[in-house]
Each structure stands twice: as structure tokens, then as C-alpha cells.
Write an enzyme that holds these catalytic residues in place. Sequence first.
Site, short mmCIF file in Angstrom:
data_model
loop_
_atom_site.label_atom_id
_atom_site.label_comp_id
_atom_site.label_asym_id
_atom_site.label_seq_id
_atom_site.Cartn_x
_atom_site.Cartn_y
_atom_site.Cartn_z
N ASP A 216 -1.03 -4.62 -9.43
CA ASP A 216 -0.29 -3.28 -9.03
C ASP A 216 0.74 -4.27 -7.74
O ASP A 216 2.35 -4.06 -7.80
CB ASP A 216 -1.32 -2.38 -7.99
N THR B 226 4.88 5.80 -5.54
CA THR B 226 4.32 5.33 -6.50
C THR B 226 4.06 6.24 -8.56
O THR B 226 3.65 5.06 -9.58
CB THR B 226 3.15 4.89 -6.59
N GLY C 264 -2.05 6.24 1.85
CA GLY C 264 -3.42 6.12 1.17
C GLY C 264 -3.55 4.30 0.58
O GLY C 264 -2.13 3.36 0.96
N LYS D 31 -10.27 2.34 -10.57
CA LYS D 31 -9.67 1.32 -10.01
C LYS D 31 -10.09 0.38 -8.97
O LYS D 31 -10.36 -1.09 -9.17
CB LYS D 31 -8.26 1.26 -9.19
N GLY E 106 -5.58 3.50 -1.94
CA GLY E 106 -6.72 3.23 -2.64
C GLY E 106 -6.57 2.46 -3.19
O GLY E 106 -5.79 1.56 -3.28
N GLY E 107 -6.83 2.82 -4.91
CA GLY E 107 -6.52 1.52 -5.49
C GLY E 107 -5.17 1.19 -6.06
O GLY E 107 -4.17 0.36 -6.62
N SER F 97 0.67 8.99 -19.55
CA SER F 97 1.89 7.72 -18.70
C SER F 97 2.92 7.35 -20.07
O SER F 97 2.68 7.43 -21.53
CB SER F 97 0.26 6.51 -19.42
N MET F 98 3.66 6.21 -19.30
CA MET F 98 4.48 5.30 -20.82
C MET F 98 3.59 4.25 -20.64
O MET F 98 4.35 3.85 -21.79
CB MET F 98 6.06 5.02 -19.88
N SER F 99 2.70 3.51 -20.22
CA SER F 99 2.36 2.96 -20.52
C SER F 99 2.26 2.17 -22.24
O SER F 99 2.44 1.30 -22.37
CB SER F 99 0.84 1.94 -19.42
#
EC number: 1.1.1.25
Length: 291
Positions: A108, A233, A132, A72, A134-135, A21-23
Site C-alpha cells: 500500500d 484512498t 487514519g 490487514k 489502520g491497514g 473492488s476493481m482488483s
Amino acid sequence: MERIDGHTLLIGLMAYPIRHSMSPTMHNNAFAKLGLNYAYLAFEIDNDKLEKAVDAIRTLDMRGSNVSMPNKQKIIPYLDKLDPAAKMAGAVNTVVNDNGVLTGYTTDGTGFMKSLADEGLDIRGKKMTLAGAGGAGTPIAIQAALDGVKEISIFNLDDAQWEQAEKNVEIINRETDCKATLHHLEDKEDFKKEIASSYIYCDATGVGMKPLENMTLVEDPSWFHKDMIVFDTVYAPRETKLMKVAKEAGVDHVLNGLGMMLEQGAEAFKLWTGEDMPVDYIRELLFSEDN
């Protein structure tokens, strides 16, 4: 490190896998830039550890946490409240802790739409094909419909997410002016036909991300046309297999999920701190790094 002291508040990221992750880079640099006394750490949390991890938010008096796949939707029963968008989407990617009361938000969908706007792209009044439910796919579909996308063809496997996909279509058709239809991802001819008539194709599945980095739902460049947007995404790897196929087809606008990650992060940052993320500074930092 001089920012870290006895008053530092912790914010987490709970997902699995998540070491890519880049978060943490994004948020910790934003905190430092603004002189805010927060620290952001990634924790590899799967569904089986999720309930205890959410308890830890309260126990440790964390300010909150981001949530990513596969948590999520699974996190919702462990929270106290949902904001309207998260309730409509049935998915949460941001948790805010206000004195032990945990509220779930989804950023999102707005992150997806803002990332397109950042590129000068407008999909309002256009058709989207989305893989998709999903979350990530769910809030993307609902926000796109709310923001004025004319038609959305949602594709999903006939699996555990199919029921969610049915709910998404029902909500969109009931609550917005967008026309939503649900399709079986196993039907490749239908999938090809819907993409061909779309202005944007968005893959909101985990295909293309580790351990599926050598896979794509669309392998044939002829499925795409030049005057469209292909949006993945996934942002690690920076160029996915889907993006390579789209570029081979000469598609004008081929995007990964980095801009979406930045914009959804900015929304979460505001919820936790009350401050605006220095988005231009963080964009330069993230987009200039080699993956």
C-alpha cells in the site's frame, strides 16, 4: 475462459465489503494479457472467518491473496513470516504462498507514493496531514516517511486504532528523518490548522466508501488551499464526498485511490507471478471505465 484449466492457480482477495473492488478486473485482465495461468476472485471475508480463510490458502494450494479492510492487521497472527515493511507497518495487504509457507507483505505504501509520482507530484521534503492509522494509513505513513516526507501529522479517533497510531509515530521518529506527531481527530480546530499548513492531505479511513459514501471528515471547503494535494484512498465511488469538497475549494490536485490501487496491485502481481504487470494497459482499462 480458455485460460482456465486443470493447472490454473487461484489468487484471492479477502475483505468485507469487497464486491465493489476493481482488483479482479485488474489482475484477471493482466493475466490474460500476459498469458499467465492464474485466476483472481474476491471473497467477502470478515474477521470472524479470517482464520479459516487463511487455512484455505494452504489447503487449496492457492498462490496467495490480497487482504483489505478489516483484515490487514488481524491476519498477521495466521501467517508464517512478514517482510520487513509489513513488520514495520504492522499491516499486510498481500499474502504469498510458497509451498505452504505464507509470507505477508504490504504494498500500500509504495502504491501510494508511486501513484503520486505517476501524476508528476513529489511530496518529499513537504508536510502531510494524514487521517487514519489502520491497514492503509499505517503503511502510507511509514513509506512516506521512508521516502523523504519532512513532516506528518497523523489524526485518529481515540479508538482501537489509537495505540497503532502511537506506534506509527514512534517508529517514524526513531527510524526516519521525518517528524511525526499524533493528534485527536475529535479536535476539529487542530485538524483544520494542520491541514492548512500541509502540502498534502490524505484520508486513509473508510469514510466516503459504502456505507459511508455520503460522509467526509472535511465538510468545509475553506479548510483547503489551492496549492495542495487532496488524496482519498477510497476509489468506489470514483468521486467521494471529500473530493467534491476539495474541488469546490479549487484545489489543484484532487485524487482518488484508483492510482494507488493500480500501483499496489502491480507490486503484488510481481510477488505472485515474477512478472511485471502491464501497467499502462491496465491503467487505460480501469480509468476509462465508468463507475
